[in-house]
Design an enzyme around this catalytic site. Structure first.
Site, PDB file in Angstrom:
ATOM      1  N   ASP A 191       0.891  -5.358  10.982  1.00  0.00           N
ATOM      2  CA  ASP A 191      -0.401  -5.240  10.304  1.00  0.00           C
ATOM      3  C   ASP A 191      -1.174  -6.518  10.583  1.00  0.00           C
ATOM      4  O   ASP A 191      -0.777  -7.597  10.121  1.00  0.00           O
ATOM      5  CB  ASP A 191      -0.205  -5.089   8.799  1.00  0.00           C
ATOM      6  CG  ASP A 191       0.244  -3.690   8.396  1.00  0.00           C
ATOM      7  OD1 ASP A 191      -0.496  -2.743   8.687  1.00  0.00           O
ATOM      8  OD2 ASP A 191       1.324  -3.565   7.797  1.00  0.00           O
ATOM      9  N   ARG A 196     -11.125  -5.489   2.992  1.00  0.00           N
ATOM     10  CA  ARG A 196     -10.438  -5.032   4.200  1.00  0.00           C
ATOM     11  C   ARG A 196     -11.277  -4.010   4.972  1.00  0.00           C
ATOM     12  O   ARG A 196     -10.901  -3.622   6.088  1.00  0.00           O
ATOM     13  CB  ARG A 196      -9.089  -4.412   3.831  1.00  0.00           C
ATOM     14  CG  ARG A 196      -8.128  -5.384   3.150  1.00  0.00           C
ATOM     15  CD  ARG A 196      -6.939  -4.667   2.536  1.00  0.00           C
ATOM     16  NE  ARG A 196      -6.115  -4.012   3.520  1.00  0.00           N
ATOM     17  CZ  ARG A 196      -5.153  -3.129   3.222  1.00  0.00           C
ATOM     18  NH1 ARG A 196      -4.928  -2.812   1.954  1.00  0.00           N
ATOM     19  NH2 ARG A 196      -4.435  -2.591   4.174  1.00  0.00           N
ATOM     20  N   LYS A 209      -6.428   3.537   9.771  1.00  0.00           N
ATOM     21  CA  LYS A 209      -5.883   3.804   8.443  1.00  0.00           C
ATOM     22  C   LYS A 209      -6.997   3.708   7.392  1.00  0.00           C
ATOM     23  O   LYS A 209      -8.055   3.142   7.674  1.00  0.00           O
ATOM     24  CB  LYS A 209      -4.756   2.824   8.123  1.00  0.00           C
ATOM     25  CG  LYS A 209      -5.158   1.352   8.154  1.00  0.00           C
ATOM     26  CD  LYS A 209      -3.944   0.455   7.961  1.00  0.00           C
ATOM     27  CE  LYS A 209      -4.330  -1.011   7.992  1.00  0.00           C
ATOM     28  NZ  LYS A 209      -3.164  -1.909   7.886  1.00  0.00           N
ATOM     29  N   HIS A 210      -6.825   4.284   6.197  1.00  0.00           N
ATOM     30  CA  HIS A 210      -5.725   5.046   5.620  1.00  0.00           C
ATOM     31  C   HIS A 210      -6.257   6.449   5.329  1.00  0.00           C
ATOM     32  O   HIS A 210      -6.928   6.629   4.309  1.00  0.00           O
ATOM     33  CB  HIS A 210      -5.233   4.441   4.323  1.00  0.00           C
ATOM     34  CG  HIS A 210      -4.948   2.966   4.346  1.00  0.00           C
ATOM     35  ND1 HIS A 210      -5.931   1.993   4.309  1.00  0.00           N
ATOM     36  CD2 HIS A 210      -3.759   2.300   4.401  1.00  0.00           C
ATOM     37  CE1 HIS A 210      -5.376   0.793   4.312  1.00  0.00           C
ATOM     38  NE2 HIS A 210      -4.062   0.948   4.375  1.00  0.00           N
ATOM     39  N   HIS A 218      -0.143   0.665  -3.655  1.00  0.00           N
ATOM     40  CA  HIS A 218       1.046  -0.183  -3.725  1.00  0.00           C
ATOM     41  C   HIS A 218       1.691  -0.089  -5.111  1.00  0.00           C
ATOM     42  O   HIS A 218       2.890  -0.320  -5.266  1.00  0.00           O
ATOM     43  CB  HIS A 218       0.694  -1.649  -3.441  1.00  0.00           C
ATOM     44  CG  HIS A 218       0.273  -1.905  -2.033  1.00  0.00           C
ATOM     45  ND1 HIS A 218      -1.024  -1.768  -1.612  1.00  0.00           N
ATOM     46  CD2 HIS A 218       0.985  -2.294  -0.945  1.00  0.00           C
ATOM     47  CE1 HIS A 218      -1.100  -2.051  -0.322  1.00  0.00           C
ATOM     48  NE2 HIS A 218       0.104  -2.376   0.108  1.00  0.00           N
ATOM     49  N   ASP A 226       2.055   5.622   5.471  1.00  0.00           N
ATOM     50  CA  ASP A 226       2.111   4.288   4.901  1.00  0.00           C
ATOM     51  C   ASP A 226       3.543   4.056   4.431  1.00  0.00           C
ATOM     52  O   ASP A 226       4.376   4.970   4.448  1.00  0.00           O
ATOM     53  CB  ASP A 226       1.123   4.180   3.731  1.00  0.00           C
ATOM     54  CG  ASP A 226       0.557   2.777   3.561  1.00  0.00           C
ATOM     55  OD1 ASP A 226       1.191   1.822   4.055  1.00  0.00           O
ATOM     56  OD2 ASP A 226      -0.499   2.633   2.935  1.00  0.00           O
TER      57      ASP A 226
END
Length: 426
Positions: free
Chosen positions: A97, A163, A193-194, A206, A280
């Site tokens: 990543d 991000r 992604k995502h 997460h 993921d």
């Protein structure tokens, strides 16, 4: 237990290669996994696990990376342990990543975030930044960069935020495309992604399942960068732990990583994508249940590979055994694995081939009998130079100080300049 695993895999492989000439591709259950490792060098236990399960990929995390030479040595050790050769494109593929900003796994001094690049608005700088990331990755033997993020920048998003390049879907795609161009220019592969879009989800996957509660034009805007990426034949798509009732009304709380409606129904069938699809990290708190069952569900949903950032050898062996037994009992599942292997082969074939050479000029590879056990393996003969220590050599060659002592019958870490040490290769 280990004998049982090997027997199950052997039976599975025998079945997989006796299904006719059109289906003769050998299938290895571990190729469905992208795993993580615990440290900056390979332990004997790591080597045993890699040889046994033969993962399709290894994802390098922060705990695996300190500097360029150490990372290159680790990558070479991983590849040689599994495939017998340190060559880019050979399995397992090495992933990282490297988005920039707070996701800077390569520890680069200059790694601006997507948000800052997007605010600046220079397509050329975005491409050049991606080139720099890819070049640094390639110098470390890494082949796949899991970036760019194509999620939209939405206020309140805990997981994405800075991000993302932009809150505008067209600009997010344009800048994402420039980032992809930079990665591809260096001979590496990008992963977008995502999917289907984490930016508009308030929850952080997460920590918990994220929900994309959009419909109509707002949902179309979120999907647009991914649809454009598919149309541009992006090498790979990463799907997130994001539930979307509008896309999977029958199972509104099922994340995309487990949703056949989203992976097969939308990506494969509606959009016609036949590239590589990965999940993921399946060890995130957004998904609940036995990991081996979740992996099978993801593969059945249409994913080609599952990321598992949990270095639990017993659990990984159990997952591989579960995949093998599932395929042995279900020809349709076996055929899905076969198609995934074909996609993995096409994916890896797009990597610019490079011979990974981590050893210093003083190292000469020879074939000598292994001292601690039976059989043959590559032994590096290293002539000790000023500044060498066992710990430095262990990092350089992807092994441990204990292993070097064992191969050289040493009871301490004392070495002398000009002394020749025998160091196990891979």
């Amino acid at each position: 237990m280990k004998v049982f695993i090997q027997t199950a895999i052997t039976l599975f492989l025998l079945q997989s290669i006796t299904c006719g000439a059109a289906q003769a591709q050998k299938i290895i259950p571990g190729h469905s996994l992208i795993i993580a490792l615990p440290g900056k060098t390979l332990s004997a236990q790591d080597r045993d696990l890699l040889k046994e399960i033969q993962p399709g990929g290894v994802l390098l995390l922060g705990n695996n990376i300190s500097n360029r030479q150490q990372t290159l040595n680790l990558v070479a050790a991983i590849k040689r342990t599994v495939s017998g050769k340190a060559f880019s494109g050979a399995l397992p593929l090495i992933y990282v990543d490297q988005e920039g900003g707070r996701v800077n796994r390569l520890r680069l001094d200059n790694a601006p975030s997507a948000s800052s690049l997007g605010a600046e608005g220079s397509e050329g700088k975005i491409r050049d930044t991606a080139i720099a990331y890819a070049r640094a990755a390639r110098e470390r033997g890494i082949e796949v960069v899991i970036a760019p993020v194509l999620d939209l920048k939405v206020p309140g998003s805990r997981a994405v935020g800075d991000r993302a390049f932009s809150d505008d879907p067209e600009i997010a795609w344009l800048f994402g495309k420039r980032f992809m161009d930079g990665i591809l220019q260096e001979g590496l592969l990008p992963v977008v992604k995502h999917f289907p879009g984490h930016g508009a989800a308030i929850e952080d996957s997460h920590v918990q399942l994220a929900h994309l509660n959009l419909t109509g034009q707002a949902l179309e805007d979120t999907l647009l960068p991914f649809k454009n990426a598919v149309d541009a034949t992006v090498p790979a798509v990463l799907v997130g732990h994001i539930a979307c009732p509008a896309l999977d009304p029958e199972f509104p709380d099922t994340p995309a990583t487990l949703s056949r409606a989203m992976v097969t129904g939308i990506l494969r069938e509606q959009w016609g994508y036949d590239g590589f699809i990965m999940t993921d990290d399946m060890n995130m708190k957004a998904v609940k249940g036995a990991l081996e069952d979740l992996v099978v569900r993801s593969l059945r949903a249409g994913c080609d590979a599952v990321i598992i950032c949990e270095h639990n050898p017993a659990l990984l062996r159990k997952i591989v055994r579960t995949i093998a037994l599932e395929a042995e009992n279900d020809p349709q599942f076996l055929d899905m694995l076969r198609q995934s292997r074909q996609r993995l082969d096409r994916f890896s074939s797009r990597i610019f081939p490079v011979d990974i050479q981590p050893e210093a000029a003083t190292a000469v590879a020879t074939q000598t009998p292994r001292q601690p056990g039976s059989g043959q393996e590559t032994i590096i003969q290293h002539k000790v130079a000023a500044g060498d220590t066992l710990s430095k050599l262990a990092v350089r060659y992807g092994t441990t100080t204990e292993t070097i002592r064992q191969y050289n019958n040493k009871n301490s870490d004392v070495i002398g300049i000009g002394e020749t040490l025998h160091i196990p290769g891979n």
